[in-house]
Design a protein around this motif. Structure first.
Motif, PDB file in Angstrom:
ATOM      1  N   THR A 131     -28.372  21.040  31.427  1.00 21.36           N
ATOM      2  CA  THR A 131     -29.440  20.448  32.093  1.00 21.36           C
ATOM      3  C   THR A 131     -30.740  20.376  31.179  1.00 21.36           C
ATOM      4  OG1 THR A 131     -30.062  22.322  33.509  1.00 21.36           O
ATOM      5  CG2 THR A 131     -28.420  20.761  34.189  1.00 21.36           C
ATOM      6  N   ARG A 132     -31.614  19.535  31.768  1.00 19.71           N
ATOM      7  CA  ARG A 132     -32.813  19.563  30.903  1.00 19.71           C
ATOM      8  C   ARG A 132     -33.952  19.075  32.039  1.00 19.71           C
ATOM      9  NH1 ARG A 132     -33.904  14.324  27.466  1.00 19.71           N
ATOM     10  NH2 ARG A 132     -32.599  12.902  28.684  1.00 19.71           N
ATOM     11  N   ALA A 133     -35.290  19.231  31.686  1.00 13.94           N
ATOM     12  CA  ALA A 133     -36.361  18.738  32.459  1.00 13.94           C
ATOM     13  C   ALA A 133     -36.532  17.409  32.221  1.00 13.94           C
ATOM     14  CB  ALA A 133     -37.314  19.663  32.012  1.00 13.94           C
ATOM     15  N   VAL A 134     -36.726  16.608  33.409  1.00 15.85           N
ATOM     16  CA  VAL A 134     -36.638  15.336  33.331  1.00 15.85           C
ATOM     17  C   VAL A 134     -37.802  14.857  34.485  1.00 15.85           C
ATOM     18  CG1 VAL A 134     -35.742  13.007  33.889  1.00 15.85           C
ATOM     19  CG2 VAL A 134     -34.439  14.821  33.162  1.00 15.85           C
ATOM     20  N   LYS A 135     -38.721  13.982  34.165  1.00 21.17           N
ATOM     21  CA  LYS A 135     -39.864  13.544  34.981  1.00 21.17           C
ATOM     22  C   LYS A 135     -39.315  12.654  35.926  1.00 21.17           C
ATOM     23  CE  LYS A 135     -44.872  13.298  34.820  1.00 21.17           C
ATOM     24  NZ  LYS A 135     -46.026  13.542  34.247  1.00 21.17           N
ATOM     25  N   ASP A 136     -39.493  13.034  37.144  1.00 19.33           N
ATOM     26  CA  ASP A 136     -39.168  12.057  38.228  1.00 19.33           C
ATOM     27  C   ASP A 136     -40.281  11.084  38.459  1.00 19.33           C
ATOM     28  OD1 ASP A 136     -38.216  10.766  40.431  1.00 19.33           O
ATOM     29  OD2 ASP A 136     -38.224  12.538  41.791  1.00 19.33           O
ATOM     30  N   GLU A 137     -39.990   9.651  38.117  1.00 21.70           N
ATOM     31  CA  GLU A 137     -40.937   8.592  38.228  1.00 21.70           C
ATOM     32  C   GLU A 137     -41.486   8.043  39.570  1.00 21.70           C
ATOM     33  OE1 GLU A 137     -39.566   4.993  36.226  1.00 21.70           O
ATOM     34  OE2 GLU A 137     -38.615   6.365  34.629  1.00 21.70           O
ATOM     35  N   LYS A 138     -40.669   8.654  40.512  1.00 20.40           N
ATOM     36  CA  LYS A 138     -41.299   8.434  41.856  1.00 20.40           C
ATOM     37  C   LYS A 138     -42.435   9.520  42.345  1.00 20.40           C
ATOM     38  CE  LYS A 138     -37.069   6.438  43.534  1.00 20.40           C
ATOM     39  NZ  LYS A 138     -35.952   6.517  44.374  1.00 20.40           N
ATOM     40  N   THR A 139     -42.166  10.819  42.170  1.00 19.98           N
ATOM     41  CA  THR A 139     -42.993  11.571  42.671  1.00 19.98           C
ATOM     42  C   THR A 139     -43.885  12.299  41.463  1.00 19.98           C
ATOM     43  OG1 THR A 139     -41.601  13.613  42.130  1.00 19.98           O
ATOM     44  CG2 THR A 139     -41.487  12.613  44.292  1.00 19.98           C
ATOM     45  N   GLY A 140     -43.462  12.057  40.138  1.00 22.83           N
ATOM     46  CA  GLY A 140     -44.341  12.791  39.148  1.00 22.83           C
ATOM     47  C   GLY A 140     -44.072  14.110  38.786  1.00 22.83           C
ATOM     48  N   ASN A 141     -42.918  14.694  39.484  1.00 21.51           N
ATOM     49  CA  ASN A 141     -42.657  16.046  39.182  1.00 21.51           C
ATOM     50  C   ASN A 141     -41.562  16.449  38.141  1.00 21.51           C
ATOM     51  OD1 ASN A 141     -44.420  16.784  41.055  1.00 21.51           O
ATOM     52  ND2 ASN A 141     -42.793  16.874  42.832  1.00 21.51           N
ATOM     53  N   TRP A 142     -41.423  17.305  37.847  1.00 25.29           N
ATOM     54  CA  TRP A 142     -40.364  17.472  36.782  1.00 25.29           C
ATOM     55  C   TRP A 142     -39.035  18.238  37.560  1.00 25.29           C
ATOM     56  CZ3 TRP A 142     -40.366  16.112  31.677  1.00 25.29           C
ATOM     57  CH2 TRP A 142     -41.649  15.951  31.130  1.00 25.29           C
ATOM     58  N   VAL A 143     -37.835  17.518  37.190  1.00 26.75           N
ATOM     59  CA  VAL A 143     -36.608  18.029  37.984  1.00 26.75           C
ATOM     60  C   VAL A 143     -35.602  18.156  36.970  1.00 26.75           C
ATOM     61  CG1 VAL A 143     -37.308  16.840  40.183  1.00 26.75           C
ATOM     62  CG2 VAL A 143     -36.017  15.626  38.394  1.00 26.75           C
ATOM     63  N   SER A 144     -34.607  18.870  37.436  1.00 28.46           N
ATOM     64  CA  SER A 144     -33.397  19.094  36.621  1.00 28.46           C
ATOM     65  C   SER A 144     -32.635  18.063  36.385  1.00 28.46           C
ATOM     66  CB  SER A 144     -32.814  20.322  36.926  1.00 28.46           C
ATOM     67  OG  SER A 144     -31.695  20.632  36.185  1.00 28.46           O
ATOM     68  N   GLY A 145     -32.306  17.532  34.959  1.00 28.46           N
ATOM     69  CA  GLY A 145     -31.500  16.347  35.021  1.00 28.46           C
ATOM     70  C   GLY A 145     -30.501  16.756  33.855  1.00 28.46           C
ATOM     71  N   PRO A 146     -29.316  15.825  33.813  1.00 30.51           N
ATOM     72  CA  PRO A 146     -28.112  16.154  32.788  1.00 30.51           C
ATOM     73  C   PRO A 146     -28.588  15.978  31.369  1.00 30.51           C
ATOM     74  CG  PRO A 146     -27.933  14.190  33.832  1.00 30.51           C
ATOM     75  CD  PRO A 146     -29.340  14.738  34.262  1.00 30.51           C
ATOM     76  N   ASN A 147     -28.088  16.781  30.618  1.00 33.01           N
ATOM     77  CA  ASN A 147     -28.374  16.873  29.456  1.00 33.01           C
ATOM     78  C   ASN A 147     -27.188  16.159  28.505  1.00 33.01           C
ATOM     79  OD1 ASN A 147     -29.355  17.318  26.767  1.00 33.01           O
ATOM     80  ND2 ASN A 147     -29.498  19.501  26.866  1.00 33.01           N
ATOM     81  N   PRO A 148     -27.064  14.885  28.093  1.00 34.40           N
ATOM     82  CA  PRO A 148     -26.096  14.222  27.510  1.00 34.40           C
ATOM     83  C   PRO A 148     -25.505  14.931  26.134  1.00 34.40           C
ATOM     84  CG  PRO A 148     -27.889  12.679  27.699  1.00 34.40           C
ATOM     85  CD  PRO A 148     -28.511  14.242  28.075  1.00 34.40           C
ATOM     86  N   GLY A 149     -24.134  15.138  26.497  1.00 37.93           N
ATOM     87  CA  GLY A 149     -23.375  15.914  25.408  1.00 37.93           C
ATOM     88  C   GLY A 149     -23.156  17.099  25.493  1.00 37.93           C
ATOM     89  N   SER A 150     -23.764  17.785  26.517  1.00 32.90           N
ATOM     90  CA  SER A 150     -23.629  19.349  26.572  1.00 32.90           C
ATOM     91  C   SER A 150     -22.127  19.430  27.663  1.00 32.90           C
ATOM     92  CB  SER A 150     -24.467  19.853  27.369  1.00 32.90           C
ATOM     93  OG  SER A 150     -24.898  19.175  28.615  1.00 32.90           O
ATOM     94  N   LEU A 151     -21.892  20.714  27.357  1.00 31.15           N
ATOM     95  CA  LEU A 151     -20.750  21.163  28.073  1.00 31.15           C
ATOM     96  C   LEU A 151     -21.040  21.343  29.732  1.00 31.15           C
ATOM     97  CD1 LEU A 151     -19.051  23.565  25.734  1.00 31.15           C
ATOM     98  CD2 LEU A 151     -18.165  21.047  26.182  1.00 31.15           C
ATOM     99  N   THR A 152     -20.193  20.984  30.418  1.00 31.08           N
ATOM    100  CA  THR A 152     -20.473  20.972  31.800  1.00 31.08           C
ATOM    101  C   THR A 152     -19.596  21.687  32.669  1.00 31.08           C
ATOM    102  OG1 THR A 152     -19.573  18.675  32.531  1.00 31.08           O
ATOM    103  CG2 THR A 152     -22.217  18.874  32.219  1.00 31.08           C
ATOM    104  N   GLU A 153     -18.423  22.118  32.135  1.00 30.44           N
ATOM    105  CA  GLU A 153     -17.477  22.958  32.682  1.00 30.44           C
ATOM    106  C   GLU A 153     -16.660  23.489  31.645  1.00 30.44           C
ATOM    107  OE1 GLU A 153     -13.973  19.588  33.123  1.00 30.44           O
ATOM    108  OE2 GLU A 153     -15.372  19.603  34.525  1.00 30.44           O
ATOM    109  N   PRO A 154     -16.152  24.804  31.774  1.00 27.75           N
ATOM    110  CA  PRO A 154     -15.525  25.496  30.715  1.00 27.75           C
ATOM    111  C   PRO A 154     -14.356  24.840  30.406  1.00 27.75           C
ATOM    112  CG  PRO A 154     -15.733  26.547  32.717  1.00 27.75           C
ATOM    113  CD  PRO A 154     -15.922  25.319  33.150  1.00 27.75           C
ATOM    114  N   VAL A 155     -14.118  25.031  28.931  1.00 30.59           N
ATOM    115  CA  VAL A 155     -12.956  24.494  28.040  1.00 30.59           C
ATOM    116  C   VAL A 155     -12.007  25.556  27.529  1.00 30.59           C
ATOM    117  CG1 VAL A 155     -14.135  21.894  27.584  1.00 30.59           C
ATOM    118  CG2 VAL A 155     -14.428  24.059  26.033  1.00 30.59           C
TER     119      VAL A 155
END
Length: 68
Positions: free
Chosen positions: A8-32
């Motif tokens: 995950t990475r920090a992403v700014k929510d456009e509705k509230t203006g707060n920073w929230v956790s968002g997906p990080n493209p290309g990263s491992l999300t489950e064990p391999v």
């Protein structure tokens, strides 16, 4: 691997203006599973591939020194 590319990475929510956790493209999300040459002898990946008490040859094992 997650230390190099966290799921995950920090992403700014456009509705509230707060920073929230968002997906990080290309990263491992489950064990391999590891590649068979990288896995230790007792790993299920190796156990399924070779018969019991099989001594793996140098071309079947990745044997490297740890970087100091």
């Amino acid at each position: 691997m997650t230390a190099l590319r966290p799921p995950t990475r920090a992403v700014k929510d456009e509705k509230t203006g707060n920073w929230v956790s968002g997906p990080n493209p290309g990263s491992l999300t489950e064990p391999v599973d590891p590649a068979p040459p990288e896995a230790p002898g007792e790993d299920p990946v190796v156990a399924a591939r070779y018969p019991r008490h099989h001594e793996r040859t140098p071309d079947q094992v990745l044997d490297e020194e740890a970087y100091d």
